[in-house]
Design an enzyme around this catalytic site. Structure first.
Site, PDB file in Angstrom:
ATOM      1  N   ARG A  53       0.834  -1.217   0.000  1.00 55.45           N
ATOM      2  CA  ARG A  53       0.000   0.000   0.000  1.00 55.45           C
ATOM      3  C   ARG A  53       0.858   1.250   0.000  1.00 55.45           C
ATOM      4  O   ARG A  53       0.592   2.208  -0.748  1.00 55.45           O
ATOM      5  CB  ARG A  53      -0.931   0.013   1.224  1.00 55.45           C
ATOM      6  CG  ARG A  53      -2.016  -1.028   1.207  1.00 55.45           C
ATOM      7  CD  ARG A  53      -2.927  -0.906   2.401  1.00 55.45           C
ATOM      8  NE  ARG A  53      -3.838   0.229   2.265  1.00 55.45           N
ATOM      9  CZ  ARG A  53      -4.763   0.542   3.156  1.00 55.45           C
ATOM     10  NH1 ARG A  53      -4.887  -0.168   4.262  1.00 55.45           N
ATOM     11  NH2 ARG A  53      -5.558   1.570   2.960  1.00 55.45           N
ATOM     12  N   GLU A  66      -7.948  -0.598  -1.048  1.00 53.39           N
ATOM     13  CA  GLU A  66      -8.787   0.321  -0.274  1.00 53.39           C
ATOM     14  C   GLU A  66      -8.595   0.104   1.228  1.00 53.39           C
ATOM     15  O   GLU A  66      -8.295   1.031   1.964  1.00 53.39           O
ATOM     16  CB  GLU A  66     -10.262   0.138  -0.646  1.00 53.39           C
ATOM     17  CG  GLU A  66     -10.638   0.713  -1.994  1.00 53.39           C
ATOM     18  CD  GLU A  66     -10.645   2.224  -1.987  1.00 53.39           C
ATOM     19  OE1 GLU A  66     -10.893   2.818  -0.919  1.00 53.39           O
ATOM     20  OE2 GLU A  66     -10.387   2.818  -3.049  1.00 53.39           O
ATOM     21  N   LYS A  73      -9.607 -17.849  13.220  1.00 51.67           N
ATOM     22  CA  LYS A  73     -10.630 -18.722  13.793  1.00 51.67           C
ATOM     23  C   LYS A  73     -10.337 -18.957  15.268  1.00 51.67           C
ATOM     24  O   LYS A  73      -9.179 -19.074  15.665  1.00 51.67           O
ATOM     25  CB  LYS A  73     -10.661 -20.080  13.073  1.00 51.67           C
ATOM     26  CG  LYS A  73     -11.352 -20.077  11.721  1.00 51.67           C
ATOM     27  CD  LYS A  73     -11.446 -21.496  11.185  1.00 51.67           C
ATOM     28  CE  LYS A  73     -12.125 -21.547   9.819  1.00 51.67           C
ATOM     29  NZ  LYS A  73     -13.541 -21.133   9.874  1.00 51.67           N
ATOM     30  N   LYS A  81     -14.722 -27.394  12.951  1.00 49.56           N
ATOM     31  CA  LYS A  81     -14.417 -27.771  11.563  1.00 49.56           C
ATOM     32  C   LYS A  81     -13.712 -29.123  11.508  1.00 49.56           C
ATOM     33  O   LYS A  81     -13.908 -29.892  10.560  1.00 49.56           O
ATOM     34  CB  LYS A  81     -13.574 -26.694  10.892  1.00 49.56           C
ATOM     35  CG  LYS A  81     -13.528 -26.830   9.378  1.00 49.56           C
ATOM     36  CD  LYS A  81     -13.163 -25.539   8.692  1.00 49.56           C
ATOM     37  CE  LYS A  81     -13.336 -25.657   7.183  1.00 49.56           C
ATOM     38  NZ  LYS A  81     -13.091 -24.376   6.483  1.00 49.56           N
ATOM     39  N   HIS A 148      -9.909 -16.016  -4.337  1.00 52.81           N
ATOM     40  CA  HIS A 148      -9.416 -16.674  -3.127  1.00 52.81           C
ATOM     41  C   HIS A 148      -8.026 -17.241  -3.382  1.00 52.81           C
ATOM     42  O   HIS A 148      -7.797 -17.909  -4.394  1.00 52.81           O
ATOM     43  CB  HIS A 148     -10.341 -17.821  -2.711  1.00 52.81           C
ATOM     44  CG  HIS A 148     -11.642 -17.362  -2.144  1.00 52.81           C
ATOM     45  ND1 HIS A 148     -12.428 -18.173  -1.352  1.00 52.81           N
ATOM     46  CD2 HIS A 148     -12.297 -16.191  -2.235  1.00 52.81           C
ATOM     47  CE1 HIS A 148     -13.519 -17.513  -0.986  1.00 52.81           C
ATOM     48  NE2 HIS A 148     -13.462 -16.310  -1.526  1.00 52.81           N
ATOM     49  N   GLU A 167      -5.487 -18.009   4.206  1.00 53.09           N
ATOM     50  CA  GLU A 167      -6.421 -17.761   3.106  1.00 53.09           C
ATOM     51  C   GLU A 167      -6.514 -16.254   2.892  1.00 53.09           C
ATOM     52  O   GLU A 167      -6.765 -15.500   3.839  1.00 53.09           O
ATOM     53  CB  GLU A 167      -7.804 -18.323   3.404  1.00 53.09           C
ATOM     54  CG  GLU A 167      -8.776 -18.096   2.245  1.00 53.09           C
ATOM     55  CD  GLU A 167     -10.209 -18.444   2.587  1.00 53.09           C
ATOM     56  OE1 GLU A 167     -10.826 -19.219   1.834  1.00 53.09           O
ATOM     57  OE2 GLU A 167     -10.725 -17.928   3.599  1.00 53.09           O
ATOM     58  N   ALA A 179     -21.393 -10.041  -0.345  1.00 47.98           N
ATOM     59  CA  ALA A 179     -21.027 -11.228   0.433  1.00 47.98           C
ATOM     60  C   ALA A 179     -21.403 -11.071   1.901  1.00 47.98           C
ATOM     61  O   ALA A 179     -21.850 -12.025   2.546  1.00 47.98           O
ATOM     62  CB  ALA A 179     -19.527 -11.501   0.297  1.00 47.98           C
ATOM     63  N   GLU A 182     -25.193 -11.504   2.130  1.00 45.89           N
ATOM     64  CA  GLU A 182     -25.556 -12.898   1.920  1.00 45.89           C
ATOM     65  C   GLU A 182     -25.262 -13.734   3.164  1.00 45.89           C
ATOM     66  O   GLU A 182     -26.054 -14.591   3.567  1.00 45.89           O
ATOM     67  CB  GLU A 182     -24.783 -13.426   0.702  1.00 45.89           C
ATOM     68  CG  GLU A 182     -25.228 -14.791   0.212  1.00 45.89           C
ATOM     69  CD  GLU A 182     -24.292 -15.905   0.630  1.00 45.89           C
ATOM     70  OE1 GLU A 182     -24.537 -17.057   0.240  1.00 45.89           O
ATOM     71  OE2 GLU A 182     -23.338 -15.634   1.382  1.00 45.89           O
ATOM     72  N   HIS A 183     -24.108 -13.472   3.799  1.00 42.01           N
ATOM     73  CA  HIS A 183     -23.737 -14.206   5.008  1.00 42.01           C
ATOM     74  C   HIS A 183     -24.740 -13.955   6.127  1.00 42.01           C
ATOM     75  O   HIS A 183     -25.165 -14.893   6.827  1.00 42.01           O
ATOM     76  CB  HIS A 183     -22.342 -13.790   5.452  1.00 42.01           C
ATOM     77  CG  HIS A 183     -21.882 -14.446   6.713  1.00 42.01           C
ATOM     78  ND1 HIS A 183     -21.436 -15.749   6.765  1.00 42.01           N
ATOM     79  CD2 HIS A 183     -21.823 -13.974   7.999  1.00 42.01           C
ATOM     80  CE1 HIS A 183     -21.120 -16.060   8.005  1.00 42.01           C
ATOM     81  NE2 HIS A 183     -21.339 -15.005   8.776  1.00 42.01           N
TER      82      HIS A 183
END
Length: 268
Positions: A53, A66, A73, A81, A148, A167, A179, A182-183
């Site tokens: 940046r 931006e 986690k 998981k 991703h 990730e 997104a 939607e989540h």
């Protein structure tokens, strides 16, 4: 049998008397060290992105990044998981099977910026891109779009260097807004979303994609106009072409450039 206080009392049922406390504390240390490696891996990636940046801001005409967020986690989420994926519950197996314990999200203004950031990350000598899933070129059936990456970064510990996977999701602001909504909807309905809402989400994803395309076209049009009407060096005075607001601690003022040129001329 040795009793463990509070909520840990049930652990005594899983281990023999003479090793209960020692094994529990050893396991806690191992789990903590395991989680810290992913926390440090996030720190490594954030440092790399922060450097990019600053470089784009000070040396290029615009900054494609931006803002950046990250998440680690929780130990509980990791074990959830492990159970869902039926992973062998040892740390080596978890490390090789669950690749999103550490996550970094990079938000860009325009779709081409996403691939600019991807290439910049690929050129990092100590960051290895293990996998790329391009949901922009091929969106998911529900309309989800994002890029991703699974990357491996070295984490430098007192005991040595450990490669850790992270990730990285790179997306535009429009993709991120969609997104996030939607989540929230899937969480609200416990993933049993009514068909009409699923259809509207899919349609809204198309609208977001169209918005991204329109904003990219506008950006390109503005850049073309800027190039056509860019001032000559004589017209620009002391402002350098493509100049950005100067950070005095980093960007030298024109008077300092003149001083440097004078110093060099004396050496010639």
């Amino acid at each position: 049998m040795t009793a463990l206080p509070g909520p840990h009392g049930d652990l005594a049922q899983l281990l023999p008397d003479d090793e209960t406390l020692a094994r529990v504390f050893e396991l806690r240390t191992e789990f903590t060290a395991f989680m810290l490696q992913y926390k440090f891996a996030i720190d490594e990636v954030l440092t790399k992105v922060s450097i990019l940046r600053d470089e784009f801001t000070h040396l290029h005409h615009e900054n494609p990044i931006e803002h950046v967020t990250s998440r680690l986690k929780s130990p509980e989420s990791v074990l959830d998981k492990v159970e869902r994926k039926d992973v062998t519950p040892d740390f080596d197996a978890i490390r090789s099977s669950i690749l999103d314990i550490a996550g970094v999200r990079i938000i860009c203004s325009f779709v081409p910026d996403i691939y600019t950031v991807l290439e910049a990350l690929r050129r990092q000598d100590d960051l290895t891109v293990l996998a790329v899933k391009d949901y922009i070129a091929e969106p998911k059936p529900n309309g989800y779009r994002s890029l991703h990456l699974i990357v491996s970064v070295p984490v430098f510990l007192s005991s040595g260097t450990v490669p850790v996977t992270v990730e990285i999701q790179i997306r535009t602001s429009a993709m991120d807004f969609w997104a996030s909504l939607e989540h929230k909807i899937y969480y609200k309905y416990d993933r049993q979303v009514p068909a009409e809402i699923v259809d509207r989400l899919r349609q809204s994803a198309l609208v977001a994609a169209e918005l991204d395309a329109t904003m990219t076209d506008l950006r390109d049009q503005v850049q073309a106009l800027d190039d056509r009407h860019a001032p000559t060096s004589a017209q620009s005075g002391t402002t350098l072409p493509g100049a950005i607001p100067a950070d005095a601690a980093i960007v030298p003022q024109p008077s300092l450039l003149e001083r440097l040129l004078t110093m060099r001329s004396r050496r010639d």
